[in-house]
Design a protein around this motif. Sequence first.
Motif, mmCIF file in Angstrom:
data_model
loop_
_atom_site.group_PDB
_atom_site.id
_atom_site.type_symbol
_atom_site.label_atom_id
_atom_site.label_comp_id
_atom_site.label_asym_id
_atom_site.label_seq_id
_atom_site.Cartn_x
_atom_site.Cartn_y
_atom_site.Cartn_z
ATOM 1 N N PHE A 129 0.785 -1.258 0.139
ATOM 2 C CA PHE A 129 -0.048 -0.127 0.006
ATOM 3 C C PHE A 129 0.850 1.119 0.090
ATOM 4 C CE2 PHE A 129 0.432 -1.610 4.342
ATOM 5 C CZ PHE A 129 0.920 -0.569 5.048
ATOM 6 N N GLN A 130 0.212 2.572 -0.263
ATOM 7 C CA GLN A 130 0.780 3.455 -0.412
ATOM 8 C C GLN A 130 0.246 4.516 0.646
ATOM 9 O OE1 GLN A 130 0.620 6.138 -3.839
ATOM 10 N NE2 GLN A 130 2.375 7.051 -3.279
ATOM 11 N N ARG A 131 0.641 5.123 1.387
ATOM 12 C CA ARG A 131 0.133 6.174 2.521
ATOM 13 C C ARG A 131 -0.058 7.541 1.882
ATOM 14 N NH1 ARG A 131 4.497 3.337 5.065
ATOM 15 N NH2 ARG A 131 3.601 1.984 6.403
ATOM 16 N N PRO A 132 -0.848 8.296 2.583
ATOM 17 C CA PRO A 132 -0.979 9.665 2.199
ATOM 18 C C PRO A 132 0.144 10.413 2.000
ATOM 19 C CG PRO A 132 -2.763 9.118 3.569
ATOM 20 C CD PRO A 132 -1.730 7.811 3.518
ATOM 21 N N ASP A 133 1.231 10.235 2.582
ATOM 22 C CA ASP A 133 2.429 10.866 2.725
ATOM 23 C C ASP A 133 3.438 10.703 1.672
ATOM 24 O OD1 ASP A 133 3.814 8.574 3.605
ATOM 25 O OD2 ASP A 133 4.319 9.410 5.399
ATOM 26 N N GLY A 134 3.141 9.499 0.776
ATOM 27 C CA GLY A 134 3.768 8.901 -0.331
ATOM 28 C C GLY A 134 4.532 7.796 0.002
ATOM 29 N N SER A 135 4.800 7.575 1.230
ATOM 30 C CA SER A 135 5.565 6.469 1.518
ATOM 31 C C SER A 135 4.778 5.053 1.358
ATOM 32 C CB SER A 135 6.217 6.285 3.125
ATOM 33 O OG SER A 135 4.969 6.314 3.821
ATOM 34 N N TYR A 136 5.589 3.788 1.487
ATOM 35 C CA TYR A 136 4.910 2.726 0.936
ATOM 36 C C TYR A 136 5.168 1.608 2.522
ATOM 37 C CZ TYR A 136 4.445 4.112 -3.757
ATOM 38 O OH TYR A 136 4.177 4.853 -4.893
ATOM 39 N N GLY A 137 4.147 0.704 2.397
ATOM 40 C CA GLY A 137 4.471 -0.445 3.348
ATOM 41 C C GLY A 137 3.719 -1.546 2.836
ATOM 42 N N PHE A 138 3.489 -2.489 3.780
ATOM 43 C CA PHE A 138 2.814 -3.855 3.483
ATOM 44 C C PHE A 138 2.343 -4.381 4.860
ATOM 45 C CE2 PHE A 138 7.162 -5.137 4.498
ATOM 46 C CZ PHE A 138 6.898 -6.455 5.283
#
Length: 78
Positions: free
Chosen positions: A23-32
Amino acid sequence: MAHINKVIKSINLDGELICTDIFQRPDGSYGFDEFRRDPEDGRGWYSIGHYGEQVFTDAEAAIAAAKTQIHWLQDKID
């Protein structure tokens, strides 16, 4: 609470009871994170991996990290 992250890739384990979301967060960073659902439980998907706090600069880095931490994922993503 509304989901604020945008899922860009969702990979299901056979049987569709376990999945991993990139996924992509509103701040532009990514995670899973890794999730599970139980058909008899109407609450839906819940985290079983608890990886969602990790931060990556791009989707490729999040996918690479997910593949090292979620053993079944290596066979599902090229």
